[in-house]
Scaffold this active site. Structure first.
Site: not given
Ligand code: SAM
Length: 229
Positions: A77
């Site tokens: 993000s």
């Molecule tokens: N905050 C992170 C960083 O600093 O790199 C970025 C996160 S990214 C925007 C969103 C993440 O949520 C992705 O890695 C995705 O695989 C994960 N995600 C989506 N649905 C999910 C779920 N049900 N449980 C766990 N992770 C999930």
């Protein structure tokens, strides 16, 4: 973890790290000038070397004012969005935090410096392993990693003082409210698969209070209480 912030500030100081200047500018221009006021949060953003979380091919963009591509079609993000969400969560040295969507582990590292313990859930094993490696590189050891559906929360270590979700959900997943301490805070993007509002949910004795903090764009939260794959 104040000691850890100091240690990282030394290890990645102006003298030792060629990215320090860019990181300092990111903190001052993208975060402070846009309204992030919590000094501890700002300090944590200066201490954590964002570039090590960014895939090598994109490293020169690590301190740009933008999200960056990761693996598995996911993103790391935008720094401002991470800072806003972390500030809204009101982390402190006594709190146990559940993070949903570990991704690269960048936000996990920031949270770890500002909280007692972080529990982080990611649906892709490859990303969870990547993040684990990065936190090991920084010698951050107050994080427990889990691969699974974070839309269900994580019962094993509940209740939490705060839950932070870095993927967009159709609504606040019910299990989060059950797994949150009274007075606890959830920060979560809520909307459709493409656009969301950033929402802060506070669990009070009388029920829940919601505050809206503007539009945002996140990848979808995929799972039982999120969107279908
Ligand atoms: N905050 C992170 C960083 O600093 O790199 C970025 C996160 S990214 C925007 C969103 C993440 O949520 C992705 O890695 C995705 O695989 C994960 N995600 C989506 N649905 C999910 C779920 N049900 N449980 C766990 N992770 C999930």
């Amino acid at each position: 973890m104040i000691e850890k912030i100091k240690e990282l500030l030394e290890r990645y100081s102006e003298k030792n790290d060629k990215y320090f200047k860019l990181r300092k500018e990111m903190v001052e221009i993208q975060l402070r000038e846009r309204g992030i006021t919590n000094e501890k949060v700002l300090e944590a953003f200066l201490a954590v070397p964002r570039h090590i979380f960014v895939p090598e091919s994109r490293r020169s963009f690590a301190y740009d004012d933008t999200p960056l591509p990761l693996f598995e079609g996911q993103t790391i993000s935008q720094p401002y969005m991470v800072a806003l969400m972390v500030e809204l969560l009101e982390p402190d040295e006594k709190k146990h935090i559940l993070e949903v969507g570990t991704g690269s582990g960048y936000q996990t590292a920031i949270l770890a410096l500002l909280s007692k313990q972080v529990y982080t859930v990611e649906r892709y094993e490859s990303l969870s392993e990547y993040a684990k490696e990065k936190l090991k590189e920084l010698s951050i050891d107050n994080v427990v990693f889990h691969v699974g559906d974070g839309s269900e929360g994580w019962m094993d270590f509940a209740p939490y003082d705060g839950i932070i979700v870095s993927a967009g959900a159709p609504d606040v997943p019910e299990p989060y409210l059950e797994q949150l301490n009274p007075g606890g805070i959830i920060v979560i993007p809520i909307g459709d698969r493409f656009y969301q509002d950033l929402v802060k949910v506070i669990k009070t004795e009388k029920g829940i209070k919601k505050e809206y903090h503007g539009p945002c764009v996140f990848v979808p939260l995929i799972g039982k209480y999120g969107f279908k794959d």
